[in-house]
Design an enzyme around this catalytic site. Sequence first.
Site, mmCIF file in Angstrom:
data_model
loop_
_atom_site.group_PDB
_atom_site.id
_atom_site.type_symbol
_atom_site.label_atom_id
_atom_site.label_comp_id
_atom_site.label_asym_id
_atom_site.label_seq_id
_atom_site.Cartn_x
_atom_site.Cartn_y
_atom_site.Cartn_z
ATOM 1 N N ASP A 9 32.833 40.070 36.184
ATOM 2 C CA ASP A 9 32.185 39.177 37.128
ATOM 3 C C ASP A 9 30.815 39.784 37.443
ATOM 4 O O ASP A 9 30.548 40.945 37.122
ATOM 5 C CB ASP A 9 33.052 39.063 38.382
ATOM 6 C CG ASP A 9 32.386 38.316 39.506
ATOM 7 O OD1 ASP A 9 31.930 37.174 39.270
ATOM 8 O OD2 ASP A 9 32.291 38.863 40.625
ATOM 9 N N ASP A 11 28.323 38.771 40.732
ATOM 10 C CA ASP A 11 28.025 38.958 42.156
ATOM 11 C C ASP A 11 29.181 39.640 42.884
ATOM 12 O O ASP A 11 30.321 39.167 42.822
ATOM 13 C CB ASP A 11 27.753 37.603 42.813
ATOM 14 C CG ASP A 11 26.579 36.882 42.173
ATOM 15 O OD1 ASP A 11 25.443 37.191 42.540
ATOM 16 O OD2 ASP A 11 26.813 36.034 41.294
ATOM 17 N N ASP A 167 35.799 41.222 41.827
ATOM 18 C CA ASP A 167 35.875 41.722 43.196
ATOM 19 C C ASP A 167 36.562 40.787 44.175
ATOM 20 O O ASP A 167 36.745 41.170 45.332
ATOM 21 C CB ASP A 167 34.454 41.977 43.723
ATOM 22 C CG ASP A 167 33.712 40.669 43.991
ATOM 23 O OD1 ASP A 167 33.390 40.379 45.164
ATOM 24 O OD2 ASP A 167 33.457 39.921 43.037
#
Length: 219
Positions: A9, A11, A167
């Site tokens: 991922d 961001d 995250d």
Amino acid sequence: MTPAQLVFDLDGTLIDSAPDIHAAVARMLAGEGLPPLDLATVTSFIGNGLPKLVERVILHSGLDMRTHPRLTRATLEQYNAAPAALTRPYPGVVAVLTALQEAGHPMALCTNKPEAPARAVLRDLGLAPFFPVVIGGDSLPVTKPDPAPLHACIAALGGGPTIYIGDSEVDAATAQAARVPFALFTEGYRKTPVADLPHAVRFTEFHALPAALAQISLS
């Protein structure tokens, strides 16, 4: 044994982009005659792509939802004007990506950020050489947590055993839907307690990622 494919991922995982997203939202709201939202509020809206973020801003600010298409375009224009002015990789990211690349791991990026700004950020921060494959939030008709973007990354890398690194709740759900082991970076933008997110391994600092990945069985 062939090194696992690694899909990341963006961001909240590789980069802390919240300050630039916050600034773009503030400029959009200023155009509507409204004061900025605080950074923590905008950060809490990150994760499901720009249209969803703008939807949350509209609801929070009491704007008319009929303005959503226009305000989404306006926010994207504001963001594209300076996508990496305040954004920085998390500590250790470049060194770890370099080590993983040298170890032979094919790597791709799977993000809900639109593809063009995602590529611009990677370029501006010197991360583009690590990611020959980039699937953004507008690359396919669907976005994460639908597994299709992650499956597209896996196929583009060659289709071998893969680990997804992210995250957030969205990332955990994406990995689960794609039936791919998930490595959770605990210091990003998640809102749920770590214990409540399904994951194979977790890490709090990037220097610990290679050792965490080595704990995952791909047999």
